[in-house]
Design a protein around this motif. Structure first.
Motif, mmCIF file in Angstrom:
data_model
loop_
_atom_site.group_PDB
_atom_site.id
_atom_site.type_symbol
_atom_site.label_atom_id
_atom_site.label_comp_id
_atom_site.label_asym_id
_atom_site.label_seq_id
_atom_site.Cartn_x
_atom_site.Cartn_y
_atom_site.Cartn_z
ATOM 1 N N LEU A 194 2.378 1.692 -3.463
ATOM 2 C CA LEU A 194 1.379 2.210 -4.404
ATOM 3 C C LEU A 194 1.145 3.703 -4.197
ATOM 4 O O LEU A 194 1.044 4.471 -5.165
ATOM 5 N N LEU A 195 1.059 4.116 -2.931
ATOM 6 C CA LEU A 195 0.872 5.523 -2.619
ATOM 7 C C LEU A 195 2.057 6.354 -3.095
ATOM 8 O O LEU A 195 1.884 7.432 -3.680
ATOM 9 N N GLN A 196 3.254 5.849 -2.866
ATOM 10 C CA GLN A 196 4.454 6.563 -3.307
ATOM 11 C C GLN A 196 4.491 6.660 -4.829
ATOM 12 O O GLN A 196 4.807 7.721 -5.382
ATOM 13 N N GLU A 197 4.167 5.579 -5.498
ATOM 14 C CA GLU A 197 4.157 5.575 -6.962
ATOM 15 C C GLU A 197 3.121 6.558 -7.507
ATOM 16 O O GLU A 197 3.388 7.311 -8.445
ATOM 17 N N LYS A 198 1.952 6.576 -6.887
ATOM 18 C CA LYS A 198 0.885 7.493 -7.306
ATOM 19 C C LYS A 198 1.315 8.944 -7.104
ATOM 20 O O LYS A 198 1.106 9.803 -7.965
ATOM 21 N N THR A 199 1.928 9.233 -5.972
ATOM 22 C CA THR A 199 2.398 10.587 -5.670
ATOM 23 C C THR A 199 3.478 11.018 -6.656
ATOM 24 O O THR A 199 3.462 12.151 -7.145
ATOM 25 N N GLU A 200 4.411 10.127 -6.962
ATOM 26 C CA GLU A 200 5.474 10.457 -7.916
ATOM 27 C C GLU A 200 4.897 10.705 -9.308
ATOM 28 O O GLU A 200 5.332 11.621 -10.002
ATOM 29 N N ASN A 201 3.925 9.892 -9.703
ATOM 30 C CA ASN A 201 3.296 10.095 -11.018
ATOM 31 C C ASN A 201 2.581 11.432 -11.088
ATOM 32 O O ASN A 201 2.649 12.127 -12.100
ATOM 33 N N MET A 202 1.900 11.808 -10.010
ATOM 34 C CA MET A 202 1.227 13.111 -9.974
ATOM 35 C C MET A 202 2.241 14.239 -10.075
ATOM 36 O O MET A 202 2.042 15.199 -10.821
ATOM 37 N N GLN A 213 0.834 -1.206 0.000
ATOM 38 C CA GLN A 213 0.000 0.000 0.000
ATOM 39 C C GLN A 213 0.868 1.255 0.000
ATOM 40 O O GLN A 213 0.569 2.229 -0.695
#
Length: 191
Positions: A171-179, A168
Protein backbone atom coordinates in the motif's frame (compact mmCIF):
# COMPACT_ATOMS: atom_id res chain seq x y z
CA UNK A 1 0.12 -44.20 53.38
CA UNK A 2 0.59 -45.87 50.00
CA UNK A 3 3.98 -46.04 48.32
CA UNK A 4 3.31 -45.53 44.59
CA UNK A 5 6.85 -46.27 43.48
CA UNK A 6 6.79 -50.02 43.97
CA UNK A 7 3.53 -51.66 44.96
CA UNK A 8 4.00 -55.10 46.53
CA UNK A 9 1.86 -56.84 43.90
CA UNK A 10 3.83 -55.41 40.97
CA UNK A 11 6.87 -56.76 39.14
CA UNK A 12 8.27 -53.22 38.79
CA UNK A 13 9.98 -53.29 42.17
CA UNK A 14 13.23 -54.38 40.52
CA UNK A 15 13.22 -51.55 37.95
CA UNK A 16 15.32 -48.52 38.81
CA UNK A 17 13.33 -45.55 40.06
CA UNK A 18 14.12 -41.84 39.71
CA UNK A 19 16.81 -40.99 42.24
CA UNK A 20 18.12 -44.59 42.45
CA UNK A 21 21.67 -45.49 41.47
CA UNK A 22 20.74 -47.02 38.08
CA UNK A 23 18.32 -44.33 36.92
CA UNK A 24 19.93 -41.54 34.87
CA UNK A 25 19.24 -38.11 36.27
CA UNK A 26 18.69 -35.00 34.17
CA UNK A 27 22.05 -33.63 35.35
CA UNK A 28 23.85 -36.78 34.19
CA UNK A 29 22.34 -36.46 30.72
CA UNK A 30 23.82 -32.98 30.35
CA UNK A 31 22.13 -29.80 29.22
CA UNK A 32 19.28 -30.02 26.77
CA UNK A 33 20.16 -29.04 23.20
CA UNK A 34 19.20 -25.46 22.34
CA UNK A 35 15.89 -24.99 20.57
CA UNK A 36 17.13 -22.52 18.04
CA UNK A 37 18.48 -22.39 14.55
CA UNK A 38 20.90 -19.61 13.74
CA UNK A 39 21.09 -19.50 9.98
CA UNK A 40 24.39 -18.81 8.34
CA UNK A 41 22.80 -18.40 4.92
CA UNK A 42 19.74 -19.33 2.89
CA UNK A 43 19.80 -20.33 -0.77
CA UNK A 44 16.92 -20.87 -3.14
CA UNK A 45 17.69 -22.65 -6.40
CA UNK A 46 15.97 -24.60 -9.17
CA UNK A 47 16.32 -28.27 -10.12
CA UNK A 48 18.69 -27.13 -12.88
CA UNK A 49 20.95 -25.50 -10.27
CA UNK A 50 20.07 -21.90 -11.12
CA UNK A 51 20.28 -19.68 -8.06
CA UNK A 52 17.14 -17.63 -7.48
CA UNK A 53 17.73 -16.08 -4.06
CA UNK A 54 20.60 -15.93 -1.60
CA UNK A 55 20.74 -14.36 1.84
CA UNK A 56 23.97 -14.43 3.83
CA UNK A 57 24.06 -13.81 7.58
CA UNK A 58 27.83 -14.22 7.93
CA UNK A 59 30.50 -12.04 6.33
CA UNK A 60 32.11 -13.86 3.42
CA UNK A 61 33.87 -12.73 0.28
CA UNK A 62 32.13 -13.09 -3.08
CA UNK A 63 34.61 -15.80 -4.03
CA UNK A 64 33.77 -17.82 -0.89
CA UNK A 65 30.03 -17.36 -1.47
CA UNK A 66 30.32 -18.63 -5.05
CA UNK A 67 32.36 -21.65 -3.94
CA UNK A 68 29.90 -22.53 -1.15
CA UNK A 69 26.93 -22.06 -3.47
CA UNK A 70 28.45 -24.26 -6.18
CA UNK A 71 29.33 -27.04 -3.70
CA UNK A 72 25.96 -27.03 -1.98
CA UNK A 73 23.90 -26.94 -5.14
CA UNK A 74 25.84 -29.94 -6.47
CA UNK A 75 25.54 -31.79 -3.15
CA UNK A 76 21.81 -31.22 -2.75
CA UNK A 77 20.94 -31.96 -6.39
CA UNK A 78 22.99 -35.18 -6.29
CA UNK A 79 20.78 -36.56 -3.50
CA UNK A 80 17.87 -38.85 -4.21
CA UNK A 81 14.32 -37.51 -3.65
CA UNK A 82 13.60 -39.85 -0.72
CA UNK A 83 16.86 -39.04 1.10
CA UNK A 84 16.97 -37.18 4.40
CA UNK A 85 16.76 -33.39 4.22
CA UNK A 86 19.69 -32.92 6.61
CA UNK A 87 23.36 -33.13 5.70
CA UNK A 88 26.52 -32.47 7.62
CA UNK A 89 28.81 -30.25 5.63
CA UNK A 90 32.13 -28.98 6.98
CA UNK A 91 31.28 -27.66 10.47
CA UNK A 92 27.66 -26.82 9.57
CA UNK A 93 24.39 -28.66 9.11
CA UNK A 94 22.63 -28.22 5.80
CA UNK A 95 18.85 -28.34 5.91
CA UNK A 96 16.92 -28.33 2.66
CA UNK A 97 13.44 -28.95 1.32
CA UNK A 98 12.16 -29.22 -2.22
CA UNK A 99 8.87 -27.57 -3.11
CA UNK A 100 7.79 -28.12 -6.73
CA UNK A 101 10.86 -27.19 -8.81
CA UNK A 102 12.64 -25.15 -6.13
CA UNK A 103 15.06 -26.14 -3.41
CA UNK A 104 15.14 -24.11 -0.20
CA UNK A 105 18.50 -24.72 1.44
CA UNK A 106 19.95 -23.24 4.62
CA UNK A 107 23.00 -23.78 6.77
CA UNK A 108 22.86 -23.79 10.55
CA UNK A 109 25.47 -24.25 13.23
CA UNK A 110 26.34 -27.81 14.23
CA UNK A 111 24.64 -27.63 17.64
CA UNK A 112 21.42 -26.04 16.34
CA UNK A 113 18.11 -27.83 15.85
CA UNK A 114 17.49 -29.08 12.30
CA UNK A 115 13.73 -29.34 12.75
CA UNK A 116 13.43 -25.66 13.63
CA UNK A 117 15.38 -24.78 10.47
CA UNK A 118 13.06 -27.01 8.46
CA UNK A 119 10.07 -25.26 10.05
CA UNK A 120 11.53 -21.87 9.07
CA UNK A 121 11.85 -23.06 5.48
CA UNK A 122 8.29 -24.36 5.57
CA UNK A 123 6.97 -21.05 6.91
CA UNK A 124 8.91 -19.09 4.31
CA UNK A 125 7.40 -21.12 1.47
CA UNK A 126 4.15 -19.39 0.50
CA UNK A 127 1.90 -21.73 -1.48
CA UNK A 128 2.63 -22.36 -5.11
CA UNK A 129 5.79 -20.29 -5.57
CA UNK A 130 7.64 -20.97 -8.79
CA UNK A 131 10.97 -19.81 -10.14
CA UNK A 132 9.34 -17.01 -12.16
CA UNK A 133 7.73 -15.62 -9.01
CA UNK A 134 11.16 -15.28 -7.45
CA UNK A 135 12.70 -13.78 -10.59
CA UNK A 136 10.02 -11.15 -11.18
CA UNK A 137 9.25 -10.39 -7.53
CA UNK A 138 12.68 -10.81 -5.96
CA UNK A 139 12.31 -7.68 -3.81
CA UNK A 140 9.13 -9.10 -2.29
CA UNK A 141 10.86 -12.46 -1.71
CA UNK A 142 13.66 -10.69 0.20
CA UNK A 143 11.13 -8.55 2.08
CA UNK A 144 9.25 -11.68 3.25
CA UNK A 145 12.53 -13.28 4.32
CA UNK A 146 13.53 -10.16 6.24
CA UNK A 147 10.18 -10.21 8.04
CA UNK A 148 10.81 -13.79 9.18
CA UNK A 149 14.51 -13.62 9.96
CA UNK A 150 16.73 -10.94 11.40
CA UNK A 151 20.45 -11.65 11.43
CA UNK A 152 19.78 -15.36 10.90
CA UNK A 153 17.52 -15.60 13.97
CA UNK A 154 13.76 -16.06 13.87
CA UNK A 155 12.07 -12.70 14.23
CA UNK A 156 8.44 -13.54 13.43
CA UNK A 157 6.68 -16.90 13.30
CA UNK A 158 3.19 -15.78 12.34
CA UNK A 159 2.40 -15.90 8.62
CA UNK A 160 -0.54 -13.57 9.26
CA UNK A 161 1.77 -10.91 10.72
CA UNK A 162 4.16 -11.24 7.79
CA UNK A 163 1.32 -11.01 5.26
CA UNK A 164 -0.03 -7.93 7.05
CA UNK A 165 3.41 -6.26 6.86
CA UNK A 166 3.61 -7.11 3.15
CA UNK A 167 0.16 -5.62 2.51
CA UNK A 168 1.16 -2.43 4.35
CA UNK A 169 4.40 -2.18 2.35
CA UNK A 170 2.49 -2.74 -0.91
CA UNK A 171 0.00 0.00 0.00
CA UNK A 172 2.83 2.38 0.86
CA UNK A 173 4.60 1.62 -2.40
CA UNK A 174 1.40 2.09 -4.39
CA UNK A 175 0.70 5.40 -2.63
CA UNK A 176 4.25 6.63 -3.29
CA UNK A 177 4.06 5.66 -6.97
CA UNK A 178 0.71 7.42 -7.35
CA UNK A 179 2.14 10.58 -5.79
CA UNK A 180 5.16 10.46 -8.07
CA UNK A 181 3.07 9.91 -11.21
CA UNK A 182 0.65 12.71 -10.31
CA UNK A 183 3.56 15.15 -9.85
CA UNK A 184 5.16 14.17 -13.14
CA UNK A 185 1.79 14.47 -14.89
CA UNK A 186 1.38 18.07 -13.68
CA UNK A 187 4.88 19.06 -14.77
CA UNK A 188 6.50 18.95 -11.33
CA UNK A 189 9.59 16.81 -11.27
CA UNK A 190 10.06 14.65 -8.21
CA UNK A 191 13.67 14.11 -7.26
Amino acid sequence: MLDCRSPPHSNTASLPQRGDQGFPSAAAAGPAPPLRATMQFLLLFSRQGKLGLQKWYVPLTDKEKKKITRELVQTVLAGKPKMCSFREWHDLKIVYKRYAGLYFCCAIEDQDNELIALEIIHRYYFGSVCELDIIFNFEKAYFILDEFLLGGEVQETSKKSVLKAIEQADLLQEKTENMYHSRVHWGVRAY
